[in-house]
Design a protein around this motif. Structure first.
Motif: not given
Ligand SMILES: Cc1ncc(COP(=O)(O)O)c(C=O)c1O
Length: 386
Positions: A78-82, A120-135
């Motif tokens: 699964d692709r995620v953004i951290v 926002e840009r990373a989500l547009a570039e990778h529309p298959d991202v399942v979750a964004v993780f952050v503090q």
């Protein structure tokens, strides 16, 4: 005899009422008395989370609940953004990589915020991202991310927003539902005023759909098992819970409710501001942006010519005051005051006074009493009890 003061961002001091609750005879966890405690704790946590979502309780430190988020939401591949800007952001990276996620890493300098536009840009570039993780509050730097803005961006996509609020929840406003936070992780040992050992996750309906679609192996941290046990005739946990810590959490929530959540946030605002003003009055540089809402931790740059490690060891060994040093890349470069949870004006006064004495002993040209004067002026303006 050395009188001790715990001025760190976790563990944090525990109020006497909470210590007393923890000292009560141990109760059995399959009994109505425990169900009442667990039900109260979950209801109280929901009010602090500002959520109508499920809140699950685990006997673990905060990292356990972070790992639970990854194993329940992220299948291998699964692709995620951290979005990482400190030691705890790096923990999201490590956990996701450990469990086989395909990680898009947005890595920021320590002391800076994650930029919602990058997400926002990373989500547009990778529309298959399942979750964004952050503090929310990155404890290693004191920086508070703009979760409201990040939530707005993520909520327009199918991705989930997973927030580590381990040092943020209960210190600064965090509107789980209004800000579209799908999963919010917290721990007992910071602003929630209980010793370490309990971790919490709030889980949205959107997140539950992903949990159901993710068939990773999981056992102790299986959210579905936790939810099923909570929703039974008598609310329970699947495995033996930390009963005495939950009794303590119940007492701490009562204190938070008695004070009122808005007053709790305002007290933290005053403590954070006093700490920042106290550092500035001494000619010290703050680490990170000047943010009136970043009130869990104040990180201060170690002045040139001063041995950063000696600041915390001298404060501890000579004055009984535990301050926090820098973590990871910031070791020796910053020192930190924690002020989330059971903290008041007098704690800040003690901390700043010890800071002045320690810095003077280490050769810094201290302006005697300047930090205290600056903090006192902040406290004099407070409209809430401190
Ligand atoms: C923001 C943040 N995330 C994660 C953790 C890790 O929590 P624990 O040490 O309870 O596992 C901490 C603890 O300091 C923290 O402050």
């Amino acid at each position: 005899m050395l009188k001790r003061f715990l001025l760190t961002p976790g563990p944090t001091p525990v109020p006497p009422e909470v210590l007393a609750a923890m000292a009560e005879p141990v109760m059995h966890h399959r009994a109505p008395r425990f169900t009442a405690v667990l039900t109260d704790v979950v209801a109280g946590l929901k009010s602090i989370y500002q959520t109508g979502n499920d809140v699950l309780v685990f006997a673990s430190s905060g990292t356990g609940a972070m790992e639970s988020a990854v194993v329940n939401l992220v299948a291998p591949g699964d692709r995620v953004i951290v979005a990482s800007a400190g030691k705890f952001g790096e923990r999201w990276l490590q956990l996701n990589r450990t469990w086989g996620a395909d990680v898009v890493a947005l890595e920021y300098e320590y002391g800076t915020r994650a930029d919602p536009a990058d997400i926002e840009r990373a989500l547009a570039e990778h529309p298959d991202v399942v979750a964004v993780f952050v503090q929310s509050s990155e404890t290693s730097t004191g920086v508070l991310n703009d979760i409201r803005a990040i939530g707005e961006v993520v909520s327009r996509t199918p991705a989930l927003l997973v927030v580590d609020a381990i040092s943020g929840l209960g210190a600064t406003d965090l509107r789980t539902d209004e800000w579209h936070v799908d999963v919010c992780v917290a721990g007992s040992q910071k602003a929630l005023m209980v010793p370490p050992g309990l971790a919490y996750v709030a889980v949205s309906t959107k997140a539950w759909k992903k949990v159901e679609a993710t068939d990773n192996p999981r056992y102790y941290f299986d959210w579905t098992a936790a939810r099923t046990k909570m929703a039974g005739d008598s609310a329970q946990t699947p495995y033996t819970p930390a009963v005495s810590l939950l009794a303590a959490q119940n007492a701490a929530i009562r204190l938070i409710h008695e004070e009122g959540l808005e007053n709790v946030f305002e007290r933290h605002r005053m403590l954070g501001r006093a700490c920042r003003e106290g550092a500035r009055a001494q000619g010290l540089s703050l680490f990170g942006p000047d943010d009136p809402e970043a009130n869990s931790v104040t990180a201060i740059v170690v002045p040139d010519g001063v041995d950063g490690g000696r600041i915390t060891s001298l404060a501890r060994d000579k004055y009984g005051v535990w301050l926090a040093g820098g973590q990871g890349a910031m070791k020796g470069r910053i020192f930190r005051f924690g002020h989330c949870g059971y903290f008041g004006a007098s704690d800040i006064v003690v901390g700043l006074s010890v800071m002045e004495m320690v810095l003077a002993e280490l050769g810094y040209p201290v302006r005697w009493g300047a930090s205290l004067a600056a903090a006192e002026q902040v406290f004099m303006q407070s409209t809430v009890a401190l």
